[in-house]
Design an enzyme around this catalytic site. Structure first.
Site, short mmCIF file in Angstrom:
data_model
loop_
_atom_site.label_atom_id
_atom_site.label_comp_id
_atom_site.label_asym_id
_atom_site.label_seq_id
_atom_site.Cartn_x
_atom_site.Cartn_y
_atom_site.Cartn_z
N ARG A 30 0.84 -1.19 0.00
CA ARG A 30 0.00 0.00 0.00
C ARG A 30 0.87 1.24 0.00
O ARG A 30 1.86 1.31 0.73
CB ARG A 30 -0.92 0.02 1.24
CG ARG A 30 -2.05 -0.99 1.18
CD ARG A 30 -3.10 -0.58 0.15
NE ARG A 30 -4.19 -1.55 0.05
CZ ARG A 30 -4.22 -2.56 -0.79
NH1 ARG A 30 -3.19 -2.78 -1.62
NH2 ARG A 30 -5.26 -3.37 -0.83
N GLU B 244 -2.70 7.48 -6.73
CA GLU B 244 -2.49 6.84 -8.03
C GLU B 244 -3.53 7.34 -9.03
O GLU B 244 -4.68 7.61 -8.64
CB GLU B 244 -2.57 5.31 -7.89
CG GLU B 244 -1.47 4.74 -7.00
CD GLU B 244 -1.53 3.21 -6.90
OE1 GLU B 244 -2.41 2.61 -7.55
OE2 GLU B 244 -0.71 2.63 -6.18
N HIS C 157 1.84 -0.16 -10.19
CA HIS C 157 0.91 -1.01 -9.44
C HIS C 157 0.62 -2.31 -10.20
O HIS C 157 -0.52 -2.61 -10.57
CB HIS C 157 -0.39 -0.27 -9.15
CG HIS C 157 -1.13 -0.83 -7.95
ND1 HIS C 157 -1.90 -0.06 -7.12
CD2 HIS C 157 -1.19 -2.09 -7.44
CE1 HIS C 157 -2.42 -0.83 -6.16
NE2 HIS C 157 -2.00 -2.06 -6.34
#
Length: 531
Positions: A231, A260, A278
């Site tokens: 995270r 993001e 990611h």
């Protein structure tokens, strides 16, 4: 029922939902306003990480029963708002664990061996072999922060590289850590001084946000490598950039960011920082698993069944669910039977587990019984999220007890409802490969019967010929008695000389037929139950 898929999931997951008869709409890329406008038509919402489900969306979803997140976290769903409205929130926590663990190792290797920089150099037509000397993983100390599913898989794989493993996780016992080959520490700063590599596999919480800052970076070994594909925000990025610039930190591998998409940050300027967009769950296998798993869990929620990964229901460990699982629908049936036998408000409910079942946490069985109880009397959807809340609002006290001894059965559940000065009691066990519910006691009368869709319980003074009278009346009405179980007064040593007969009949019994039976056999109590 209708399901809205707001983010891209695997086709197999959508196919599962449609094959099961659900009306599925795939509408990706919606704004919050568009989602608010559309969500009132749907009973279920499926998202990944791109779409948020804030309070505004959840409150607009007046039909919503479940929100499924096709991935591990639920950061983009307002779980509090969902819980307040009785909406289940679930995820697919095991779908990408292998992919995430492998990504952590990939970042670790790339950072240590400078693989990405060497690749870029080669593509630029250079051969700078001496410029990209790296470090081995072998013999180095890896600190794993978070020893859950992913952290455990990282530990397993890091051992194969010959790394020494240490870890931090306040919820992991030293014994469990030892089985992973990890020496556990309870102080973040202490472990920072020992590690050559640090990888974090923690949720984003108040405690973990900014967990690593200037104080921790200063304590670390010179040349330490930091990895994060869990995270964003666990590492303080601004101060991390300062320590990278100073040469204190040898390399960084990041796959997640506090905000993001992340196209700019203080770390973008450093060539010893590996940045990926990611990708932890971005494997074909993980995406397929996530889509299929979340489809399965959403269907369970829409069917009113226990969802194993619901985050706003007390978690039931897999080993406990295996043991108590067959009794979950059984207790819901008992709750429904009691609700239909009660003629006034219930003040309290006792849920008693006997035998092997008593060696497990049976709290979920009380919740299941409440769900069956309220399904008969509540206009709002009742599920495993809000059943206890509804009981509290109605002033119903729920007591759970366990007794290891059970003379007649391997396991049994007995539920007693207190109604004014009287009680209604129903007990059951489970039998056979089909895990069939068998009612073994009603109000103290022992019996052994499988309740059907139209289930009748009749109590009257025990006299010859009364079963025949009941059969004649139902037969004249075109109602077939499918099964019959008699429990007489002598069998139960009851002083009132009454008998109980439990009947499964082919169709609902009309009021006129009920009245005829009551008069013909001088009925003391009669209950006609629809299941």
């Amino acid at each position: 029922m209708k399901v809205l898929v707001a983010d891209k999931i695997a086709d197999e997951g959508i196919r599962k939902l449609r094959d099961a008869g659900y009306d599925v709409d795939v509408k990706t890329g919606q704004s919050e306003e568009e989602l608010i406008a559309n969500i009132p038509d749907y009973e279920a919402l499926i998202v990944r990480s791109a779409t948020n489900a804030p309070r505004s969306v959840i409150e607009a979803g007046t039909k919503l029963k479940i929100i499924g997140r096709a991935g591990v976290g639920v950061d983009n769903v307002d779980v509090v708002a969902a819980t307040e409205r009785g909406v289940i929130v679930c995820n697919a926590p095991t779908s990408n664990v292998i992919s995430a663990a492998e990504q952590a190792l990939a970042l670790m290797l790339c950072a240590a061996r400078r693989t990405a920089q060497a690749n870029a150099s080669m593509h630029a037509g250079k051969w700078d072999r001496s410029k990209f000397t790296g470090n081995e993983l072998y013999g180095k100390t890896l600190a794993i922060f978070g020893l859950g599913r992913i952290g455990g898989l990282v530990a397993e794989r890091a051992k194969a590289f010959g790394m020494d493993l240490i870890g931090y996780d306040p919820y992991c016992s030293p014994e469990r850590a030892a089985t992973m080959g990890v020496k556990i520490y309870d102080n973040v700063n202490e472990i920072c001084t020992l590690a050559d590599f640090i990888t974090v596999h923690l949720p984003k919480t108040k405690e973990t946000l900014g967990m690593f800052g200037p104080e921790q970076y200063a304590l670390m070994k010179d040349g330490v490598y930091l990895i994060n594909d869990a995270r964003g925000g666990i590492y303080n990025i601004e101060s991390l950039a300062d320590f990278v610039a100073a040469g204190k930190i040898g390399g960084v591998g990041l796959d997640v960011y506090e905000s993001e998409p992340c196209t700019q940050s203080p770390l973008h300027e450093f060539d010893n920082v590996i940045l990926t967009p990611h990708l932890g769950a971005s494997t074909v296998e993980a995406q397929n698993r996530a889509g299929e798993q979340i489809a399965d869990f959403v269907m369970l929620g829409l069917q009113g069944k226990m969802v194993p990964t619901a985050v706003n229901v007390a978690p039931v460990p897999p080993e406990v669910l295996d043991a108590v699982g067959p009794f979950i629908p059984a207790c819901e049936v008992l709750g429904s039977i009691i609700a239909q036998m009660a003629d006034e408000g219930i003040s309290s409910l006792d849920v008693k587990a006997y035998g092997e079942l008593a060696s497990h946490d049976v709290t979920v069985l009380a919740t299941s019984a409440l769900r069956g109880l309220f399904a008969e009397s509540s206009d709002e959807p009742v599920n495993f999220v809000n059943a206890a809340y509804i009981a509290e609002q109605r002033g119903i006290a729920v007591n759970v007890s366990k007794t290891p001894e059970c003379l007649d059965y391997a396991s049994m559940v007995d539920i007693i409802a207190h109604i004014g000065s009287r009680e209604i009691e129903v007990a059951c066990t489970i039998s056979g490969n089909q895990q069939q519910i068998r009612i073994v006691s009603i109000n103290g009368y022992k019996l052994d019967t499988v309740p059907g869709a139209n289930f009748a319980v009749l109590i009257y003074e025990d006299r010859p010929g009364r079963l025949g009278t009941i059969g004649t009346i139902t037969g004249n009405a075109g109602i077939n008695i499918e099964t019959l179980e008699l429990s007489d007064a002598k069998q139960n040593a009851k002083p009132d000389n009454k008998a109980l007969v439990a009947l499964n009949v082919s169709s609902p019994v009309p009021d006129g037929v009920k009245d005829e039976i009551a008069e013909a056999v001088d009925l003391a109590e009669g209950y006609y139950i629809n299941l």
